[in-house]
Design an enzyme around this catalytic site. Structure first.
Site, PDB file in Angstrom:
ATOM      1  N   TYR A 117      -1.726  -1.261  10.262  1.00 29.61           N
ATOM      2  CA  TYR A 117      -1.744  -1.460   8.806  1.00 29.61           C
ATOM      3  C   TYR A 117      -0.470  -0.909   8.172  1.00 29.61           C
ATOM      4  O   TYR A 117       0.185  -1.593   7.363  1.00 29.61           O
ATOM      5  CB  TYR A 117      -2.979  -0.789   8.217  1.00 29.61           C
ATOM      6  CG  TYR A 117      -3.139  -0.991   6.733  1.00 29.61           C
ATOM      7  CD1 TYR A 117      -3.665  -2.180   6.236  1.00 29.61           C
ATOM      8  CD2 TYR A 117      -2.776  -0.006   5.821  1.00 29.61           C
ATOM      9  CE1 TYR A 117      -3.830  -2.374   4.869  1.00 29.61           C
ATOM     10  CE2 TYR A 117      -2.932  -0.190   4.459  1.00 29.61           C
ATOM     11  CZ  TYR A 117      -3.457  -1.379   3.990  1.00 29.61           C
ATOM     12  OH  TYR A 117      -3.602  -1.568   2.632  1.00 29.61           O
ATOM     13  N   SER A 171       0.851  -1.187   0.000  1.00 27.52           N
ATOM     14  CA  SER A 171       0.000   0.000   0.000  1.00 27.52           C
ATOM     15  C   SER A 171       0.885   1.234   0.000  1.00 27.52           C
ATOM     16  O   SER A 171       2.003   1.222   0.539  1.00 27.52           O
ATOM     17  CB  SER A 171      -0.894   0.003   1.244  1.00 27.52           C
ATOM     18  OG  SER A 171      -1.529   1.259   1.413  1.00 27.52           O
TER      19      SER A 171
END
Length: 264
Positions: free
Chosen positions: A155, A136
């Site tokens: 995350y 990401s």
């Protein structure tokens, strides 16, 4: 001509499905995700393009799920691994249920490592293979503050680890016939964001992310940031900054700011 076998995780929707559709003309598949019904629907679609398709339902947030997929990879016939499965878990750390921490880190980090490890012996024996991990853009966000980035401690940490893992692995595999790439998309118009309750006003399509990754492999890109126009210059600057930290910090004496007398 033998078609390469591609194993794709998170294949039941979004980016995983997009990879499968783009590769269907030339590849056979092992499709992995939790939702068996969706995998079966996708398998039927891909078979119409002439692909042979195995469906392997597995939850990669569990050790049992990882073991099942690793066992399949251990047969040695997979030549393309697209390790795409992931979950958001966006929240301030204090709000994350402690019982979920292991699941979040397992799916977003450990599963990728275990599956790559399982795929490597077969690829090395054949001296041929492609490994793609999907991280990401938030992997690079640890220094960013303000309201725009989501609350993302776990995350971002997991995705940063995945970026470091894939980049370093590429150096380990230099001189072999195995290509590696880590993909770092920004917001993508998929169920991923719906599942974490986010509305993303400007988002790339899943197909464009997969298309950028496959084009980047042809260009020899070890890192693919699908929306970054001047990627080469930006990543060169990142590498230079990393090198400066490493070389500057590799000293036996303290930096001058730490040599001041401690306050009494």
């Amino acid at each position: 001509m033998t078609r390469p076998l591609a194993l794709i995780t998170g294949a039941s929707s979004g980016i995983g499905t997009a990879y499968a559709r783009l590769l269907a003309a030339d590849s056979d598949f092992v499709l992995v995700a939790r939702r068996a019904d969706r995998l079966r629907d996708l398998a039927e679609e891909l078979r119409k393009d002439g692909a042979e398709v195995e469906v392997l339902p597995a939850d990669l947030a569990t050790r049992e799920g990882i073991a099942a997929v690793a066992e399949r990879l251990g047969t040695g016939d997979v030549r393309v691994l697209i390790s795409n499965a992931g979950v958001g878990g966006y929240a301030p750390l204090v709000d994350v249920d402690p019982a979920r921490i292991d699941d979040l880190l397992t799916l977003n980090a450990e599963a990728h490592v275990q599956l790559v490890r399982a795929a490597l012996p077969g690829m090395l024996a054949a001296d041929e293979g492609t490994i793609v991990t999907v991280a990401s853009l938030l992997a690079f966000s640890a220094g960013q503050t303000g309201p725009r980035p989501p609350r993302r401690t776990l995350y971002a940490a997991a995705k940063a680890a995945l970026v470091a893992f894939t980049r370093t692995l590429g150096h380990e595999l230099a001189g072999t016939g195995i290509r590696t790439q880590v993909v770092c998309p920004g917001p993508v118009a998929t169920e991923f964001h719906q599942g974490i309750g986010q509305t993303v006003p400007v988002a790339m399509t899943a197909e464009d992310v997969a298309r950028a990754s496959l084009a980047g492999l042809r260009l020899g890109e070890a890192i693919c940031v699908p929306g970054l126009e001047d990627q080469s210059a930006v990543l060169d600057a990142l590498l230079a900054a990393e090198s400066a930290v490493l070389s500057g910090g590799r000293r036996s004496d303290l930096a001058s700011r730490y040599r001041q007398p401690l306050p009494q």
